[in-house]
Design a protein around this motif. Structure first.
Motif, PDB file in Angstrom:
ATOM      1  N   ALA A   1       0.832  -1.198   0.000  1.00  0.00           N
ATOM      2  CA  ALA A   1       0.000   0.000   0.000  1.00  0.00           C
ATOM      3  C   ALA A   1       0.866   1.247   0.000  1.00  0.00           C
ATOM      4  O   ALA A   1       0.625   2.191  -0.765  1.00  0.00           O
ATOM      5  CB  ALA A   1      -0.915  -0.005   1.220  1.00  0.00           C
TER       6      ALA A   1
ATOM      7  N   ILE B   1       1.080   4.333  -2.829  1.00  0.00           N
ATOM      8  CA  ILE B   1       0.853   5.735  -2.474  1.00  0.00           C
ATOM      9  C   ILE B   1       2.093   6.565  -2.788  1.00  0.00           C
ATOM     10  O   ILE B   1       2.006   7.650  -3.351  1.00  0.00           O
ATOM     11  CB  ILE B   1       0.503   5.861  -0.979  1.00  0.00           C
ATOM     12  CG1 ILE B   1      -0.806   5.129  -0.695  1.00  0.00           C
ATOM     13  CG2 ILE B   1       0.388   7.313  -0.572  1.00  0.00           C
ATOM     14  CD1 ILE B   1      -1.040   4.843   0.756  1.00  0.00           C
TER      15      ILE B   1
ATOM     16  N   THR C   1      -3.635   5.674  -8.718  1.00  0.00           N
ATOM     17  CA  THR C   1      -3.234   5.503  -7.320  1.00  0.00           C
ATOM     18  C   THR C   1      -4.446   5.182  -6.464  1.00  0.00           C
ATOM     19  O   THR C   1      -4.404   4.298  -5.601  1.00  0.00           O
ATOM     20  CB  THR C   1      -2.556   6.782  -6.804  1.00  0.00           C
ATOM     21  OG1 THR C   1      -1.523   7.141  -7.701  1.00  0.00           O
ATOM     22  CG2 THR C   1      -1.976   6.559  -5.419  1.00  0.00           C
TER      23      THR C   1
ATOM     24  N   VAL D   1      -4.874   2.002  -4.177  1.00  0.00           N
ATOM     25  CA  VAL D   1      -5.079   2.097  -2.725  1.00  0.00           C
ATOM     26  C   VAL D   1      -6.403   1.443  -2.344  1.00  0.00           C
ATOM     27  O   VAL D   1      -6.492   0.720  -1.344  1.00  0.00           O
ATOM     28  CB  VAL D   1      -5.054   3.572  -2.262  1.00  0.00           C
ATOM     29  CG1 VAL D   1      -5.412   3.671  -0.786  1.00  0.00           C
ATOM     30  CG2 VAL D   1      -3.689   4.186  -2.505  1.00  0.00           C
TER      31      VAL D   1
ATOM     32  N   SER E   1      -4.842   4.682   7.391  1.00  0.00           N
ATOM     33  CA  SER E   1      -4.689   5.107   6.002  1.00  0.00           C
ATOM     34  C   SER E   1      -4.093   6.510   5.930  1.00  0.00           C
ATOM     35  O   SER E   1      -3.309   6.806   5.036  1.00  0.00           O
ATOM     36  CB  SER E   1      -6.022   5.011   5.249  1.00  0.00           C
ATOM     37  OG  SER E   1      -6.889   6.021   5.674  1.00  0.00           O
TER      38      SER E   1
ATOM     39  N   LEU F   1      -0.456   6.093   6.443  1.00  0.00           N
ATOM     40  CA  LEU F   1       0.123   5.597   5.189  1.00  0.00           C
ATOM     41  C   LEU F   1       0.266   6.741   4.207  1.00  0.00           C
ATOM     42  O   LEU F   1       1.290   6.890   3.530  1.00  0.00           O
ATOM     43  CB  LEU F   1      -0.804   4.546   4.575  1.00  0.00           C
ATOM     44  CG  LEU F   1      -0.591   3.097   4.954  1.00  0.00           C
ATOM     45  CD1 LEU F   1      -1.606   2.239   4.225  1.00  0.00           C
ATOM     46  CD2 LEU F   1       0.812   2.664   4.580  1.00  0.00           C
ATOM     47  N   GLY F   2      -0.786   7.561   4.114  1.00  0.00           N
ATOM     48  CA  GLY F   2      -0.761   8.704   3.201  1.00  0.00           C
ATOM     49  C   GLY F   2       0.355   9.663   3.562  1.00  0.00           C
ATOM     50  O   GLY F   2       1.053  10.176   2.684  1.00  0.00           O
TER      51      GLY F   2
ATOM     52  N   SER G   1      -1.664  13.464  -0.895  1.00  0.00           N
ATOM     53  CA  SER G   1      -1.459  12.029  -0.714  1.00  0.00           C
ATOM     54  C   SER G   1      -2.333  11.492   0.426  1.00  0.00           C
ATOM     55  O   SER G   1      -2.923  10.412   0.320  1.00  0.00           O
ATOM     56  CB  SER G   1       0.033  11.792  -0.483  1.00  0.00           C
ATOM     57  OG  SER G   1       0.230  10.748   0.398  1.00  0.00           O
TER      58      SER G   1
ATOM     59  N   THR H   1      -5.493   8.981  -0.206  1.00  0.00           N
ATOM     60  CA  THR H   1      -5.493   7.700   0.508  1.00  0.00           C
ATOM     61  C   THR H   1      -6.762   7.546   1.344  1.00  0.00           C
ATOM     62  O   THR H   1      -7.427   6.506   1.290  1.00  0.00           O
ATOM     63  CB  THR H   1      -4.267   7.600   1.429  1.00  0.00           C
ATOM     64  OG1 THR H   1      -3.126   7.977   0.689  1.00  0.00           O
ATOM     65  CG2 THR H   1      -4.106   6.202   1.946  1.00  0.00           C
TER      66      THR H   1
ATOM     67  N   SER I   1      -9.817   7.058  -0.963  1.00  0.00           N
ATOM     68  CA  SER I   1      -9.968   5.766  -1.617  1.00  0.00           C
ATOM     69  C   SER I   1     -10.102   4.635  -0.600  1.00  0.00           C
ATOM     70  O   SER I   1     -10.462   3.528  -0.955  1.00  0.00           O
ATOM     71  CB  SER I   1      -8.807   5.508  -2.579  1.00  0.00           C
ATOM     72  OG  SER I   1      -7.613   6.007  -2.070  1.00  0.00           O
ATOM     73  N   SER I   2      -9.836   4.926   0.683  1.00  0.00           N
ATOM     74  CA  SER I   2     -10.013   3.890   1.709  1.00  0.00           C
ATOM     75  C   SER I   2     -11.427   3.898   2.273  1.00  0.00           C
ATOM     76  O   SER I   2     -11.810   2.984   2.999  1.00  0.00           O
ATOM     77  CB  SER I   2      -9.034   4.111   2.860  1.00  0.00           C
ATOM     78  OG  SER I   2      -7.741   4.259   2.382  1.00  0.00           O
TER      79      SER I   2
END
Ligand SMILES: Nc1ncnc2c1ncn2[C@@H]1O[C@H](COP(=O)(O)OP(=O)(O)OP(=O)(O)O)[C@@H](O)[C@H]1O
Ligand SMILES: [Mg+2]
Lengths: 232, 383
Positions: free
Chosen positions: B25, B29, B271, B275, B311, B314-315, B356, B360, B363-364
């Protein structure tokens, strides 16, 4: 008033009556074991008592509240505040340490308190394994973490669905001893088990068959603390 | 307070201790963020780069006189209209008929440093004249007279007969040293280039030129405005733009930026899909854990908060990684395509990181939403 009362509870899946008109009372501080063949409805009953499922018919009173009528949001709250759950498979969050897994229950309940969580681990004899991940613990140790987690929020009632199903005799004894201690402290216990030895140590034993209550046995030899000391 | 600490501990533990899963993931990203920050850097830097690029193709404004000749004062006055930082070069040109070996040739007198910057594409074999008495010869002239670098030749000038009446016409002449041969592929090859001073000495009159070429660093609408101001405020000067270059600069710029934007959008969409699928897989894989959390008392809200937190983290990581990689990427593109390094824009750091994180989280959303559908009873039953 009983802590738990099931009144004519049925759970019906299509044609199948997983629970069929079951009535049952559990008093505060009582230790009850539930036995019965596979598919007889033991887990179904535990799910309903544990506020994770609703009966098709009947009433379930927990501490005076009819949980069969509550919204799932309220059920989450009741489950969090009143119930401690122990499963057959030692369900732990695999990327959190033993200590963190115990603290997780505190986190959802109120406020995580590391000291208290550590004490709970001490009670189950795992203080020195606090920083281990579940994958670094044996099955017995994992189940003891689950017990610590179940008792951390001082629940009214502990529900254990085959807690010793995957344990060897030594670990089974550790868990049963813990139940004795909890019982002595006044915790209400409902334990589903296939193992007669585990069932017999309870005050009362209930047998389910095809979703119906088929037998109820009161343990006249039940001596609580003394029994525990005998075992030692 | 303590609760928040546990929250951060959980979401970082989930990323750190489940590294192999989350790395996929994170990579998607980071790649998205890299392309985003790289392309944005290029997007913002392209006008500067292309401007410099197009200025390589020479003067973009020409000054002529509305009367007969342009005076150097007129040129200075006109140039003073333009913001001094925008003036890349000014080259006045005076053309006169001169003779080499009694054969007529056109001589151009200019200021060499100015000519160098308005005609950077001229290729000179040898050196540009650096001082008076030095001559640069167009390739065709050099061919005709068999001249080469280092040769000395005399250039003579015959004043206009009308001006001198019936008096004896006296030619003036200067000896030049040839420093370079000019090769442009155009009509410039037919001229000889000398300093304006030399040409003035040869002709005997000072201060006038025919045209002046300007290289101005400005977008086309600014250029038009400059030209208008000059034409209006300096009455004897008419400024006109070298249309082909300025117009195409803007067209190419617009098209290039549109292309960069389009690619950015496509990459962002890809992306998001990536994701989305990764998060959907993560949620599916963690159904048991979600059920367990719910069984021990997690509300839907806290389940969502945990996944959103993961998320976002992560982003954030992907965004930071992407900002760094994106700059390197843009730098590579710039060096390879434009041959110059890129200017770093600090503003792009928060933009990339924010984009970002937003992409993220966005899209999560659906996968996270589905996490709350998990039935805790299934966990107790041992699914
Ligand atoms: N979600 C469901 N949909 C349909 N049938 C179900 C569902 N859950 C349970 N059942 C059925 O209800 C019956 C009782 O299941 P339950 O899980 O309560 O048995 P159990 O007594 O716990 O058995 P075991 O000892 O094997 O765990 C079984 O026949 C089972 O197939
Ligand atoms: Mg079962």
């Amino acid at each position: 008033m009983s802590l738990l009362e099931l009144k004519n509870v049925s759970k019906i899946y299509g044609e199948l009556h997983a629970l069929d008109n079951v009535s049952l009372k559990v008093e505060k501080g009582e230790w009850v074991s539930i036995m019965g063949p596979s598919g007889s409805g033991k887990s179904t009953m535990m799910n309903i008592i544990g506020c994770m499922d609703k009966p098709t018919k009947g009433e379930v009173l927990l501490d005076g509240v009819d949980i069969s009528k509550e919204s799932s949001k309220n059920l989450t709250t009741i489950r969090r505040d009143k119930i401690g759950l122990i499963f057959q498979q030692f369900h732990l969050v695999n990327y959190l340490t033993a200590l963190e897994n115990v603290m997780l229950a505190q986190y959802y309940h109120s406020i995580p308190d590391e000291k208290e969580a550590m004490e709970a681990l001490e009670r189950v004899g795992l203080a020195d394994r606090a920083k281990h991940l579940p994958s670094q613990l044996s099955g017995g140790e994992q189940q003891r973490v689950c017990v610590a987690r179940a008792l951390i929020n001082h629940p009214e009632i502990i529900l254990a669905d085959e807690p010793t199903g995957n344990l060897d005799e030594a670990n089974e004894k550790v868990v049963v001893d813990l139940f004795h201690k909890l019982h002595d402290e006044g915790t209400t216990l409902v334990v589903v088990t296939h193992d007669p030895e585990v069932a017999e140590v309870a005050q009362r034993m209930i047998v389910l068959r095809s979703g119906r209550l088929s037998k109820e046995v009161v343990n006249r030899n039940f001596t609580g603390k003394i029994k525990l000391e005998d075992n030692n | 307070m303590k609760k928040r600490r546990m929250y951060f501990k959980m979401i970082t533990a989930s990323l750190m201790r489940r590294r192999s899963r989350m790395i996929v993931a994170l990579l998607s990203i980071a790649i998205g963020a890299t392309v985003l920050s790289g392309l944005l850097t290029i997007y913002y830097d392209v006008p500067r780069q292309l401007g410099a690029q197009f200025r390589n193709y020479g003067a973009n404004m020409i000054l002529t006189s509305t009367e007969e000749n342009l005076s150097l004062e007129d040129v200075d006055q006109a140039v003073s209209v333009i913001k001094s930082g925008d003036v890349v070069g000014v080259a006045p040109y005076r053309y006169e008929n001169v003779r080499i070996n009694e054969i007529p040739v056109v001589a151009a007198g200019t200021q060499m440093s100015g000519a160098k910057s308005t005609s950077p594409y001229w290729s000179v074999e040898g050196e540009w004249p650096a001082q008076n008495g030095e001559l640069m010869v167009g390739a065709k002239v050099a061919d005709k007279f068999r001249l080469k670098q280092g040769d000395s030749i005399a250039v003579s000038f015959t004043p206009d007969e009308k001006d001198t009446n019936d008096e004896v016409v006296v030619d003036s002449s200067i000896d030049f040293k040839i420093t370079g041969i000019l090769d442009t592929g155009g009509s410039e090859e037919e001229y000889v280039y000398m300093s304006l001073d030399d040409l003035e000495e040869l002709t005997g009159d000072k201060g006038i030129v025919n045209i002046a070429e300007l290289s101005v660093s400005a977008q086309s609408d600014e250029l038009i405005a400059y030209a208008d101001t000059i034409s209006n405020s300096v009455s004897s000067v008419s400024a006109r733009l070298v249309k082909r270059v300025t117009a195409s600069e803007t067209t190419v710029l617009t098209k290039l930026q549109a292309l960069v934007l389009l690619v950015t959008i496509v990459v962002l969409a890809l992306t998001m899909i990536c994701v989305f699928t990764t998060m959907a897989a993560v949620v599916a894989e963690r159904r048991k854990e979600i059920g367990l959390r719910k069984a021990i008392g997690a509300s839907d809200k806290s389940i969502i908060a945990e996944f959103v937190g993961e998320s976002m983290l992560l982003g954030l990581l992907g965004g930071i990684l992407g900002t760094v990689l994106g700059f390197i990427f843009a730098q590579q593109v710039s060096v390879n395509v434009f041959g110059s390094s890129i200017s770093f824009r600090p503003l792009l750091i928060p933009i990339t990181i924010f984009a970002s994180m937003a992409v993220t989280a966005l899209s999560s959303l659906l996968p996270i939403r589905s996490a709350t559908d998990v039935d805790p009873a299934l966990v107790l039953k041992g699914e």
